[in-house]
Write an enzyme that holds these catalytic residues in place. Structure first.
Site, PDB file in Angstrom:
ATOM      1  CD  GLU A 290      30.842 -21.519 -62.542  1.00 20.67           C
ATOM      2  OE1 GLU A 290      31.978 -21.754 -63.011  1.00 20.67           O
ATOM      3  OE2 GLU A 290      29.818 -21.064 -63.241  1.00 20.67           O
TER       4      GLU A 290
ATOM      5  CD  GLU B 124      30.616 -13.252 -63.268  1.00 20.85           C
ATOM      6  OE1 GLU B 124      30.339 -13.303 -64.466  1.00 20.85           O
ATOM      7  OE2 GLU B 124      31.021 -14.116 -62.624  1.00 20.85           O
TER       8      GLU B 124
ATOM      9  CE  LYS C 151      31.347 -20.124 -66.204  1.00 22.90           C
ATOM     10  NZ  LYS C 151      30.112 -20.138 -65.703  1.00 22.90           N
TER      11      LYS C 151
ATOM     12  CB  SER D 294      22.573 -15.149 -68.904  1.00 25.10           C
ATOM     13  OG  SER D 294      22.542 -16.310 -68.207  1.00 25.10           O
TER      14      SER D 294
ATOM     15  CG  HIS E  30      33.475 -17.400 -61.343  1.00 23.51           C
ATOM     16  ND1 HIS E  30      32.318 -18.444 -61.151  1.00 23.51           N
ATOM     17  CD2 HIS E  30      33.249 -16.810 -62.572  1.00 23.51           C
ATOM     18  CE1 HIS E  30      31.599 -18.348 -62.354  1.00 23.51           C
ATOM     19  NE2 HIS E  30      31.841 -17.229 -62.974  1.00 23.51           N
TER      20      HIS E  30
ATOM     21  CG  ASN F  27      35.158 -18.269 -66.811  1.00 18.94           C
ATOM     22  OD1 ASN F  27      35.903 -18.893 -67.138  1.00 18.94           O
ATOM     23  ND2 ASN F  27      34.594 -18.114 -65.721  1.00 18.94           N
TER      24      ASN F  27
ATOM     25  N   GLY G 178      24.897 -18.877 -66.203  1.00 19.23           N
ATOM     26  CA  GLY G 178      24.732 -19.897 -66.903  1.00 19.23           C
ATOM     27  C   GLY G 178      23.218 -20.366 -66.703  1.00 19.23           C
TER      28      GLY G 178
HETATM   29  C1  PEP Z   1      30.370 -16.578 -65.663  1.00 15.29           C
HETATM   30  O1  PEP Z   1      30.923 -17.661 -65.860  1.00 15.29           O
HETATM   31  O2  PEP Z   1      31.245 -15.715 -65.348  1.00 15.29           O
HETATM   32  C2  PEP Z   1      29.162 -16.224 -66.434  1.00 15.29           C
HETATM   33  C3  PEP Z   1      28.872 -15.072 -66.350  1.00 15.29           C
HETATM   34  O3  PEP Z   1      28.597 -17.272 -67.172  1.00 15.29           O
HETATM   35  P1  PEP Z   1      27.271 -17.440 -68.071  1.00 15.29           P
HETATM   36  O4  PEP Z   1      27.813 -16.040 -68.963  1.00 15.29           O
HETATM   37  O5  PEP Z   1      27.447 -18.375 -68.967  1.00 15.29           O
HETATM   38  O6  PEP Z   1      25.991 -16.980 -67.549  1.00 15.29           O
END
Ligand code: PEP
Length: 250
Positions: free
Chosen positions: A96, A166, A11, A212, A94, A9, A172
């Site tokens: 976000e 997630e 973003k 992460s 997601h 992703n 992040g």
């Molecule tokens: C994500 O945005 O779905 C995500 C898991 O980000 P990151 O790997 O940066 O934690």
């Protein structure tokens, strides 16, 4: 041997030229991967990246879509527009989107049904905040997001849905759920799915972990029985951090 589904992703990162360069690099480096791999650039780069991944093993994903097919919805991008560009997968719900843009389960469910109607593969993201986890609400939050996100999805359509677990506190932040903690939530998601669709369908479901994920924790996470892949944010932005995640077992 199990095939894992690794998704990137991107973003709100990268210009069109940068996206094309990254996609080209990934196509050349992942040419012989045995995993299922998807990349989700920004909307603005989808058309150009589509040209790069056409006919390769890389799937093209979008990071979101509008809940209507067309109409007066300023700023939205519709499923028909995504299909038109060759998009195969769409990330929905997601964290976000849920937290910064107040998307709720009903809206996410509307988008998911629309994606399925038009033959896109939806990745339904679910996850709890740290507050919810610490308040002992993990199962009720995840259960609701799964049940409400999948409302109206029949068993045949479920086979085309991917779920990404997630934990919001791990996205992040550099914090990762332990493989055991993540696996326990994946198992719980299967239990919820089993109640809705039966055990066989629940077992067959692809459930990605996200939060992460990096080259140095991918193998351990993917080694857990209920983790079938990864949704990767930050580490998907460079070939040197994304390719080793895809190749974790190599
Ligand atoms: C994500 O945005 O779905 C995500 C898991 O980000 P990151 O790997 O940066 O934690």
């Amino acid at each position: 041997m199990k095939q894992f589904y690794i998704a990137g992703n991107w973003k709100m990162h990268k210009t069109v030229a940068e996206s094309v360069a990254l996609a080209r690099d990934l196509v050349s480096k992942l040419g012989s991967t045995r995993q299922k791999v998807m990349i989700a650039p920004a909307f603005t780069a989808l058309a150009s990246v589509a040209e790069v991944v056409k006919g390769t093993q890389l799937r093209l994903g979008a990071q979101n879509m509008g809940p209507e097919e067309q109409g007066a919805h300023t700023g939205e991008v519709s499923v028909l527009m995504l299909k038109d560009l060759g998009v195969q997968t769409v990330i929905l719900g997601h964290s976000e989107r849920r937290h910064s843009y107040r998307e709720d389960d009903a809206l996410i469910n509307k988008k998911l049904l629309l994606a399925l109607k038009h033959g896109l593969e939806p990745i339904l993201c679910v996850g709890e905040t740290l507050e919810e986890r610490e308040a002992g609400k993990l199962e009720s939050v995840i259960g609701t997001q799964v049940r409400d996100g999948l409302k109206g999805v029949d068993a045949a359509a479920l086979a085309r849905v991917i779920i990404a677990y997630e934990p919001v506190w791990a996205i992040g932040t550099g914090k990762t759920a332990t493989p055991q903690d993540a696996d326990a939530v994946h198992l719980y998601i299967r239990k919820v799915l089993g109640g809705l669709y039966g055990e066989a369908a629940a077992k067959a479901m692809v459930i990605q972990y996200g939060g992460s994920v990096k080259a140095d924790n991918a193998a351990e996470l993917m080694g857990m029985p209920n983790i079938d892949g990864a949704l990767v944010g930050g580490a998907s932005l460079k070939p040197e951090t994304f390719v080793p995640i895809v190749d974790f077992s190599a």
